[in-house]
Design a protein around this motif. Structure first.
Motif, short mmCIF file in Angstrom:
data_model
loop_
_atom_site.label_atom_id
_atom_site.label_comp_id
_atom_site.label_asym_id
_atom_site.label_seq_id
_atom_site.Cartn_x
_atom_site.Cartn_y
_atom_site.Cartn_z
N ASN A 368 7.34 8.12 0.39
CA ASN A 368 6.81 9.48 0.33
C ASN A 368 6.65 10.05 1.75
N PRO A 369 7.09 11.29 1.99
CA PRO A 369 7.00 11.84 3.36
C PRO A 369 5.56 11.94 3.88
N ASN A 370 4.57 11.86 3.00
CA ASN A 370 3.18 11.92 3.45
C ASN A 370 2.49 10.56 3.48
N ILE A 371 3.28 9.50 3.37
CA ILE A 371 2.71 8.16 3.59
C ILE A 371 3.31 7.64 4.90
N GLY A 372 2.45 7.36 5.86
CA GLY A 372 2.92 6.95 7.18
C GLY A 372 3.25 5.48 7.26
N GLU A 373 2.47 4.68 6.53
CA GLU A 373 2.64 3.22 6.63
C GLU A 373 2.13 2.57 5.36
N TRP A 374 2.81 1.52 4.91
CA TRP A 374 2.17 0.62 3.95
C TRP A 374 1.91 -0.68 4.69
N ARG A 375 0.84 -1.35 4.35
CA ARG A 375 0.53 -2.62 5.00
C ARG A 375 -0.23 -3.50 4.01
N GLY A 376 -0.28 -4.78 4.31
CA GLY A 376 -1.03 -5.65 3.43
C GLY A 376 -0.62 -7.09 3.57
N LYS A 377 -1.28 -7.94 2.81
CA LYS A 377 -0.99 -9.36 2.77
C LYS A 377 -1.43 -9.86 1.41
N GLY A 378 -0.59 -10.67 0.76
CA GLY A 378 -0.96 -11.16 -0.56
C GLY A 378 -1.25 -9.98 -1.48
N LEU A 379 -2.38 -10.04 -2.20
CA LEU A 379 -2.74 -8.96 -3.12
C LEU A 379 -3.78 -8.03 -2.51
N MET A 380 -3.69 -7.74 -1.22
CA MET A 380 -4.49 -6.64 -0.65
C MET A 380 -3.54 -5.75 0.13
N GLY A 381 -3.61 -4.45 -0.14
CA GLY A 381 -2.67 -3.55 0.50
C GLY A 381 -3.24 -2.16 0.67
N ALA A 382 -2.59 -1.37 1.51
CA ALA A 382 -3.03 0.00 1.74
C ALA A 382 -1.84 0.91 2.02
N LEU A 383 -2.01 2.17 1.65
CA LEU A 383 -1.05 3.22 1.97
C LEU A 383 -1.78 4.23 2.84
N GLU A 384 -1.22 4.54 4.01
CA GLU A 384 -1.89 5.45 4.93
C GLU A 384 -1.29 6.85 4.79
N ALA A 385 -2.14 7.79 4.37
CA ALA A 385 -1.67 9.18 4.23
C ALA A 385 -1.58 9.84 5.59
N VAL A 386 -0.50 10.60 5.81
CA VAL A 386 -0.34 11.35 7.07
C VAL A 386 0.20 12.74 6.76
N GLN A 387 -0.15 13.68 7.63
CA GLN A 387 0.41 15.02 7.47
C GLN A 387 1.85 15.02 7.96
N ASP A 388 2.09 14.25 9.04
CA ASP A 388 3.42 14.21 9.64
C ASP A 388 3.84 12.77 9.88
N LYS A 389 4.87 12.37 9.17
CA LYS A 389 5.30 10.97 9.23
C LYS A 389 5.80 10.58 10.62
N ALA A 390 6.54 11.49 11.26
CA ALA A 390 7.15 11.16 12.56
C ALA A 390 6.10 10.95 13.64
N THR A 391 5.12 11.83 13.67
CA THR A 391 4.11 11.75 14.74
C THR A 391 2.88 10.94 14.30
N LYS A 392 2.82 10.52 13.02
CA LYS A 392 1.68 9.80 12.45
C LYS A 392 0.40 10.65 12.45
N LYS A 393 0.57 11.95 12.55
CA LYS A 393 -0.60 12.83 12.60
C LYS A 393 -1.33 12.79 11.25
N PRO A 394 -2.64 12.51 11.29
CA PRO A 394 -3.38 12.47 10.03
C PRO A 394 -3.61 13.88 9.46
N PHE A 395 -4.00 13.94 8.21
CA PHE A 395 -4.40 15.21 7.62
C PHE A 395 -5.73 15.66 8.23
N ASP A 396 -5.97 16.95 8.19
CA ASP A 396 -7.27 17.46 8.61
C ASP A 396 -8.36 16.80 7.75
#
Ligand SMILES: *Cc1c(COP(=O)(O)O)cnc(C)c1O
Length: 455
Positions: A368-396
């Motif tokens: 998704n263009p508004n997810i900057g990164e997925w990360r995790g290990k085993g059965l714990m994970g996260a999706l980081e929402a961003v306004q801009d994927k290229a610059t990793k700029k977060p949403f307001d």
């Protein structure tokens, strides 16, 4: 959804209860979700609505909400010996058996266990034990504790001082002597052109500079979660623990692994320190230790710290510390069963089996263009929402994007958790592939809906 009738459960909850860590605008808008029961990985509210709990309660209900073996173990122990303490040389047989079991499954060849009612208290107890040691060993100045930014170690005055989150300033915390070094999140904090290895080396140099600046003789210990949990599921950068431990060893500073979330299988091995291949001096355990069926925390001391604490205690004829319910026989009986269920009844193995599907699900949603990164290990994970994927700029921040995603998931019958601008998933170990499919389908629908509104 909020029921505004004066005697509704939502109104009664509002009027009677101070909510823990709850976004009040959300509650005013939506009402609390008042729950009645659970079945497998699902929970049910007072209106009969079903939710798949993608967060295992609060990371801890790894065997689901109605595991028959665990409930039977609790009932049997209530019938046999319903409660006792561990003071004054009296201790239940279940407590002794659990200590032996914890040492056996720990990475330590030998050691000792101290019990608390929570993870916060276990961290508190470890810090007090290190202070006690400093005094007894002729180093009363050895009191400072180092943790990392974004770490979560609990909420008591000591463990909140270790928890390096801005919200603790409202309590006038941290206390003096609690030092926070950088968070080893390469994606977010790596500099332009810096490789992950260079980033890790920078983290280690920063730690060493901090130790030297503070005075190596003033540092009592370094605490770290193998994967940061409430910081937003942040696995360490490559080689992080090896680099950091080399520094700590140089100055004789104990490394304490806070395994409250990682312990008992979450990252695919019994302990997070095994996943990241390092040997701590002690382990802090809680949450999964009873699969969430009883409040319990444990400090598992490795050989060096347990020998030194034995000696220090002998000098004053006791270790003057303990909670009324430390080593509660029912909690210990449940923990013994929980460890057996997780390690020997296929749950830990199921974590390893489900991990590729879990990672593939996260990776797919991260397209998704508004997810900057997925990360995790085993059965714990996260999706980081961003306004801009290229610059990793977060949403307001005022858009509350992650809260909106989590609330929309709740509407769709999925519990997940916003942490900063990330969405965190840590499903119970009893999940089937179909449960994970359901989780990702509902989350995907919610992401689409919310990003269409804000992006
Ligand atoms: C939850 C947690 C704690 C605190 O445990 P409580 O039982 O809530 O006091 C400590 N450390 C970590 C890593 C945790 O996730």
């Amino acid at each position: 959804m909020r029921d505004d009738a004066p005697n509704s459960w939502e109104q009664r909850a509002d009027k009677s209860t101070f909510y823990c860590f709850t976004d009040l605008p959300t509650i005013h808008d939506r009402g609390a979700v008042v729950l009645t029961h659970g079945k497998g990985p699902y929970i049910y509210d007072v209106h009969g609505k079903e939710y798949l709990d993608g967060n295992s309660g609060l990371w801890n209900m790894v065997a689901g909400f109605d595991h028959p073996g665990l409930i039977a173990a609790a009932k049997a122990q209530y019938d046999r010996f319903s409660g006792y303490h561990s003071f004054f040389g009296r201790i239940s047989d279940q407590t002794v058996m659990l200590s032996e079991k914890l040492i056996e499954v720990s990475p330590f060849a030998r050691g000792k266990v101290f019990y608390t009612n929570s993870g916060s208290e276990a961290n508190d107890s470890m810090v007090k034990a290190l202070w006690f040691l400093g005094g007894a060993e002729g180093h009363p100045e050895r009191r400072k504790i180092i943790t990392r930014m974004n770490a979560y170690h609990g909420v008591t005055a000591i463990s909140a001082s270790m928890t390096a989150k801005p919200y603790n300033s409202v309590f006038g915390l941290p206390l003096p002597g609690f030092i926070h070094v950088s968070c080893p999140h390469y994606w977010r904090f790596g500099k332009d052109g810096e490789t992950e290895e260079q980033f890790t080396a920078r983290m280690a140099r920063e730690l060493e500079a901090t130790i030297i600046k503070e005075g190596p003789d003033t540092i009592a210990g370094f605490f770290a979660e193998p994967v940061m949990g409430a910081g937003g599921v942040i696995p360490p950068s490559k080689g992080y623990f090896q680099a950091v431990q080399a520094v700590l060893k140089k100055y004789n500073i104990p490394l304490i692994a806070d395994e409250v979330i990682c312990g008992f299988g979450r990252t695919g091995n019994t302990w997070g320190c095994q996943t990241y291949d390092f040997m701590p001096d002690a382990i802090i355990s809680s949450k999964n230790i009873t699969a969430g069926l009883f409040p319990m925390g444990a400090v598992i001391l490795g050989p060096d710290l347990s020998d030194r604490l034995d000696k220090a205690s002998e000098a004053i004829e006791e270790f003057p510390h303990g909670f009324t319910a430390s080593g509660h026989p029912v909690g210990c009986a449940i923990a013994l069963k929980a460890i057996d269920v997780v390690m020997n009844e296929g749950l830990a193995e199921n974590v390893r089996t489900l991990t590729p599907q879990f990672e593939a699900g996260l990776a797919r949603l991260a397209e998704n263009p508004n997810i900057g990164e997925w990360r995790g290990k085993g059965l714990m994970g996260a999706l980081e929402a961003v306004q801009d994927k290229a610059t990793k700029k977060p949403f307001d921040g005022s858009l509350s994007v992650s809260e909106r995603i989590a609330n929309t998931c709740t509407d769709f019958g999925l519990i997940c958790r916003p942490l900063g601008q990330a969405i965190v998933l840590c499903p119970p170990f009893i999940c089937t592939p179909a449960h994970l499919d359901e989780m990702f389908e509902k989350l995907e629908k919610a992401l689409k809906k919310v990003f269409a509104e804000v992006a």
